[in-house]
Scaffold this active site. Structure first.
Site, PDB file in Angstrom:
ATOM      1  N   LYS A 141       0.836  -1.192   0.000  1.00 30.35           N
ATOM      2  CA  LYS A 141       0.000   0.000   0.000  1.00 30.35           C
ATOM      3  C   LYS A 141       0.874   1.245   0.000  1.00 30.35           C
ATOM      4  O   LYS A 141       1.651   1.471   0.925  1.00 30.35           O
ATOM      5  CB  LYS A 141      -0.906   0.036   1.237  1.00 30.35           C
ATOM      6  CG  LYS A 141      -1.993   1.094   1.109  1.00 30.35           C
ATOM      7  CD  LYS A 141      -2.735   1.335   2.396  1.00 30.35           C
ATOM      8  CE  LYS A 141      -2.091   2.405   3.235  1.00 30.35           C
ATOM      9  NZ  LYS A 141      -2.017   3.731   2.602  1.00 30.35           N
TER      10      LYS A 141
ATOM     11  N   GLY B 198       7.333   5.156   7.731  1.00 32.63           N
ATOM     12  CA  GLY B 198       6.377   6.227   7.996  1.00 32.63           C
ATOM     13  C   GLY B 198       6.645   6.832   9.361  1.00 32.63           C
ATOM     14  O   GLY B 198       7.767   6.758   9.880  1.00 32.63           O
TER      15      GLY B 198
ATOM     16  N   THR C  68       2.595   5.870  13.948  1.00 29.66           N
ATOM     17  CA  THR C  68       1.995   4.802  13.145  1.00 29.66           C
ATOM     18  C   THR C  68       2.780   3.514  13.354  1.00 29.66           C
ATOM     19  O   THR C  68       2.191   2.433  13.468  1.00 29.66           O
ATOM     20  CB  THR C  68       2.004   5.167  11.638  1.00 29.66           C
ATOM     21  OG1 THR C  68       1.570   6.508  11.486  1.00 29.66           O
ATOM     22  CG2 THR C  68       1.127   4.244  10.832  1.00 29.66           C
TER      23      THR C  68
ATOM     24  N   GLU D 190      10.795   1.628   9.672  1.00 24.60           N
ATOM     25  CA  GLU D 190      11.658   2.790   9.380  1.00 24.60           C
ATOM     26  C   GLU D 190      10.840   4.028   9.708  1.00 24.60           C
ATOM     27  O   GLU D 190       9.888   4.359   8.990  1.00 24.60           O
ATOM     28  CB  GLU D 190      12.031   2.805   7.889  1.00 24.60           C
ATOM     29  CG  GLU D 190      12.832   1.608   7.436  1.00 24.60           C
ATOM     30  CD  GLU D 190      14.212   1.549   8.080  1.00 24.60           C
ATOM     31  OE1 GLU D 190      14.722   2.603   8.494  1.00 24.60           O
ATOM     32  OE2 GLU D 190      14.755   0.440   8.174  1.00 24.60           O
TER      33      GLU D 190
ATOM     34  N   CYS E 222      13.442  11.903   5.415  1.00 18.95           N
ATOM     35  CA  CYS E 222      13.665  11.471   6.797  1.00 18.95           C
ATOM     36  C   CYS E 222      15.112  11.695   7.214  1.00 18.95           C
ATOM     37  O   CYS E 222      15.421  11.730   8.396  1.00 18.95           O
ATOM     38  CB  CYS E 222      13.296  10.004   6.942  1.00 18.95           C
ATOM     39  SG  CYS E 222      14.135   8.980   5.729  1.00 18.95           S
TER      40      CYS E 222
ATOM     41  N   GLU F  69       9.781  15.962  15.555  1.00 23.07           N
ATOM     42  CA  GLU F  69       9.995  15.973  14.108  1.00 23.07           C
ATOM     43  C   GLU F  69       9.032  16.959  13.447  1.00 23.07           C
ATOM     44  O   GLU F  69       7.824  16.885  13.652  1.00 23.07           O
ATOM     45  CB  GLU F  69       9.757  14.572  13.538  1.00 23.07           C
ATOM     46  CG  GLU F  69      10.071  14.497  12.057  1.00 23.07           C
ATOM     47  CD  GLU F  69       9.780  13.130  11.444  1.00 23.07           C
ATOM     48  OE1 GLU F  69       8.699  12.568  11.699  1.00 23.07           O
ATOM     49  OE2 GLU F  69      10.634  12.634  10.692  1.00 23.07           O
TER      50      GLU F  69
HETATM   51  P1  NAD Z   1       2.370   7.888   8.159  1.00 22.52           P
HETATM   52  O1  NAD Z   1       2.864   7.060   9.286  1.00 22.52           O
HETATM   53  O2  NAD Z   1       1.237   8.805   8.384  1.00 22.52           O
HETATM   54  O3  NAD Z   1       1.925   6.966   6.941  1.00 22.52           O
HETATM   55  C1  NAD Z   1       2.790   6.036   6.335  1.00 22.52           C
HETATM   56  C2  NAD Z   1       1.979   4.923   5.705  1.00 22.52           C
HETATM   57  O4  NAD Z   1       1.327   4.185   6.726  1.00 22.52           O
HETATM   58  C3  NAD Z   1       0.878   5.408   4.767  1.00 22.52           C
HETATM   59  O5  NAD Z   1       0.803   4.534   3.667  1.00 22.52           O
HETATM   60  C4  NAD Z   1      -0.372   5.292   5.643  1.00 22.52           C
HETATM   61  O6  NAD Z   1      -1.545   5.136   4.909  1.00 22.52           O
HETATM   62  C5  NAD Z   1      -0.053   4.055   6.442  1.00 22.52           C
HETATM   63  N1  NAD Z   1      -0.763   3.916   7.722  1.00 22.52           N
HETATM   64  C6  NAD Z   1      -1.236   4.900   8.521  1.00 22.52           C
HETATM   65  N2  NAD Z   1      -1.831   4.364   9.609  1.00 22.52           N
HETATM   66  C7  NAD Z   1      -1.725   3.022   9.497  1.00 22.52           C
HETATM   67  C8  NAD Z   1      -2.122   1.918  10.309  1.00 22.52           C
HETATM   68  N3  NAD Z   1      -2.750   2.091  11.462  1.00 22.52           N
HETATM   69  N4  NAD Z   1      -1.840   0.668   9.883  1.00 22.52           N
HETATM   70  C9  NAD Z   1      -1.177   0.470   8.732  1.00 22.52           C
HETATM   71  N5  NAD Z   1      -0.787   1.468   7.913  1.00 22.52           N
HETATM   72  C10 NAD Z   1      -1.037   2.734   8.294  1.00 22.52           C
HETATM   73  O7  NAD Z   1       3.651   8.667   7.618  1.00 22.52           O
HETATM   74  P2  NAD Z   1       3.700   9.760   6.476  1.00 22.52           P
HETATM   75  O8  NAD Z   1       3.123  11.027   7.016  1.00 22.52           O
HETATM   76  O9  NAD Z   1       3.180   9.200   5.217  1.00 22.52           O
HETATM   77  O10 NAD Z   1       5.286   9.922   6.286  1.00 22.52           O
HETATM   78  C11 NAD Z   1       6.081  10.797   7.013  1.00 22.52           C
HETATM   79  C12 NAD Z   1       6.857  10.067   8.079  1.00 22.52           C
HETATM   80  O11 NAD Z   1       7.632   9.034   7.500  1.00 22.52           O
HETATM   81  C13 NAD Z   1       7.849  10.947   8.796  1.00 22.52           C
HETATM   82  O12 NAD Z   1       7.780  10.691  10.173  1.00 22.52           O
HETATM   83  C14 NAD Z   1       9.198  10.502   8.251  1.00 22.52           C
HETATM   84  O13 NAD Z   1      10.297  10.711   9.094  1.00 22.52           O
HETATM   85  C15 NAD Z   1       8.953   9.064   8.026  1.00 22.52           C
HETATM   86  N6  NAD Z   1       9.907   8.499   7.078  1.00 22.52           N
HETATM   87  C16 NAD Z   1      10.882   7.656   7.555  1.00 22.52           C
HETATM   88  C17 NAD Z   1      11.831   7.121   6.687  1.00 22.52           C
HETATM   89  C18 NAD Z   1      12.905   6.184   7.161  1.00 22.52           C
HETATM   90  O14 NAD Z   1      13.544   5.569   6.333  1.00 22.52           O
HETATM   91  N7  NAD Z   1      13.133   6.053   8.454  1.00 22.52           N
HETATM   92  C19 NAD Z   1      11.758   7.445   5.329  1.00 22.52           C
HETATM   93  C20 NAD Z   1      10.760   8.314   4.891  1.00 22.52           C
HETATM   94  C21 NAD Z   1       9.827   8.824   5.780  1.00 22.52           C
END
Ligand code: NAD
Length: 480
Positions: free
Chosen positions: A173, A226, A230, A248, A282, A384
């Site tokens: 997804k 993400g 989450t 991650e 990130c 963050e």
């Molecule tokens: P998010 O956690 O809101 O969403 C990420 C994904 O998870 C989306 O596809 C979302 O639909 C899904 N999701 C949300 N709730 C869920 C649940 N309960 N169960 C399963 N899936 C669920 O994050 P975002 O706003 O899309 O991304 C930004 C974040 O990602 C920032 O915190 C950033 O630091 C992090 N990030 C980390 C890395 C890394 O490699 N460590 C890389 C890129 C982004």
């Protein structure tokens, strides 16, 4: 208006509910596509297809799996311009960034793991006179891959490619905020002849489609990138079911600049590491610590460079920053700038949104923002923000800067600028970060372990780490 479809069992299909979600374009604020609002039923269909496909894909030769993955890479290359335009439109990032970074990297992810699986071997442990142990590694079965919006196709394929290369079938997804290139990938997979059911892409919200993937009893592992909150919710749901997890998560990365650094190089790269992709990587350094003897000089030079950055619509070839990803994200970032003011921070440059003209007047643009005068323990320096906002803080000793750098809950990445070799090694050893760059930033070798410590994640991606994650080791002990 584009209407996206799910990719299930080799076909592009409408969501079971028949309902769609609006997806807007950050550059203009206008809705430009609709995405399936998928639910448990779509995920069930995807898992059923994957389970069926696994019977064949898991015993398909590595050569053949690599051939199909390389074919997908070829097709990404052939369609690179269209994909880059879609990524930039969906995410708001400058088109040239999508052309230079996002799409080439998505292609490289497939190529890298197509070849990686050919070199992947397992261990053996001989016991002098009694026995030999060897490790068998088998694919896990059906796995879930869930990715965020900041580097949409780049991070989506970073998970899918190793999972498929290792012989798993996938239910994936993409973020509901940036789903378009994942949809285009499904079209390319059909064209590449990827057997049906091997990869399934289900679109929709995290709370419904994402959660259904995590909770489905047949999903053996979840690779998630993400936000930290989450990640915690996913870990809580997956733990009682004993699913393998790779998480991650967020970061609050320090960028440490010692007085003996190569000043020009540190300056140029720090501007990039602060504001590339509107600060929504990130790995961006959001807390810049500068050794006191060069603090004022670095600050002035940094602000002068930041003031030259152009915030503009993504198709402007001169844009250094495009739009941030959504209205709600814009509001979140601006609210952190307000918080910084309340906490006593001085805005040295930026600090406001940018209103462009004409068709872009409702887009989500923020000026690159530099703040000083904040304590390292305040919320602005601990939480963050994930936008074009950095803070500057002076330091006097190595010990002091390590204390400040390590003070957050996060531990993803850090950057260190110094010409002193011993100090570079010492500081790298003592920083609580999974990834450390010395005198560079975002230089990536896809073989290296990638990920964070503390609240920035669990597990590592990249190279054989990813192939290990997506396989189950089994030790066989046989006597002489
Ligand atoms: P998010 O956690 O809101 O969403 C990420 C994904 O998870 C989306 O596809 C979302 O639909 C899904 N999701 C949300 N709730 C869920 C649940 N309960 N169960 C399963 N899936 C669920 O994050 P975002 O706003 O899309 O991304 C930004 C974040 O990602 C920032 O915190 C950033 O630091 C992090 N990030 C980390 C890395 C890394 O490699 N460590 C890389 C890129 C982004």
């Amino acid at each position: 208006m584009i209407q996206l479809k799910n990719y299930i069992n080799g076909e592009l299909v409408a969501p079971a509910s028949g309902s769609y979600l609006d997806n807007d374009q950050p550059a203009t604020g206008e809705v430009f596509s609709q995405i399936p609002d998928s639910n448990e039923e779509d995920v069930k269909n995807a898992v059923d297809a994957a389970e069926q496909a696994f019977k064949t894909w898991s015993v398909t030769s590595k050569n053949e799996r690599a051939r199909v993955l390389n074919k997908i890479a070829d097709l990404i290359d052939e369609n690179a311009e269209e994909l880059a335009r879609a990524e930039s439109q969906d995410n708001g990032k400058p088109l040239k960034l999508a052309q230079k970074v996002d799409i080439p990297r998505a292609r490289d992810n497939f190529r890298f793991f197509a070849t990686g699986i050919m070199h992947f071997a397992s261990e053996s442990h001989a016991m002098e006179n009694t026995a030999v142990n060897y490790t068998l590694r088998k694919p896990l079965g059906t796995v879930g891959c869930i990715s965020p919006w900041n580097l949409p196709l780049y991070l989506f394929t970073w998970k899918i490619a190793p999972a498929l290369a290792a012989g798993n079938c996938v239910v994936a997804k993409p973020s509901e905020v940036t789903p378009v290139t994942a949809f285009k990938l499904s079209e390319l997979c059909i064209q590449a002849g990827l057997p049906k059911g091997v990869l399934n892409i289900v679109h929709g919200l995290g709370a419904s489609a994402g959660s259904a993937i995590v909770n489905h009893p047949k999903i053996k592992a979840v690779s998630f990138t993400g936000g930290t909150q989450t990640g915690a919710a996913i870990a809580a749901a997956a733990a009682p079911k004993f699913k393998k997890l790779s998480l991650e998560l967020g970061g609050k990365n320090p960028n440490i600049i010692f007085a003996d650094c190569d000043f020009d190089e540190a300056l140029k790269t720090s501007v990039m590491s602060s504001f590339a992709n509107q600060g929504q990587i990130c790995l961006c350094g959001s807390r810049i610590f500068i050794e006191r003897p060069i603090y004022e000089e670095f600050k002035e030079a940094f602000i002068a460079k930041v003031n030259k950055l152009k915030v503009s619509y993504p198709n402007d070839p001169e844009a250094n920053l495009g739009a941030v990803v959504s209205k709600s994200h814009k509001e979140k970032v601006l609210s952190y700038i307000d918080l910084a003011r309340e906490e006593g921070g001085k805005i040295l440059t930026g600090g406001t949104e940018v209103v462009l003209e004409g068709e872009y007047k409702n887009g989500y643009y923020i000026r690159p923002t530099v703040i000083e005068g904040l304590d390292y323990t305040c919320r602005t320096n601990q939480e963050e923000i994930f936008g074009p906002v950095v803070t500057l803080t002076p330091f006097d000793t190595e010990e002091e800067v390590l204390k400040m750098a390590n003070s957050t809950d996060y531990g993803l990445a850090a950057t260190v600028w110094t010409q002193n070799l011993k100090r570079a090694h010492r500081v790298a050893r003592d920083l609580e970060s999974g990834i450390i760059w010395i005198n560079c930033w975002l230089l990536r070798d896809l073989r290296t372990p990638f990920g964070g410590m503390k609240s920035s994640g669990v597990g590592r991606e990249g190279g054989f780490e990813a192939l290990k994650f997506f396989t189950e080791p089994k030790n066989v002990c046989i006597t002489y």
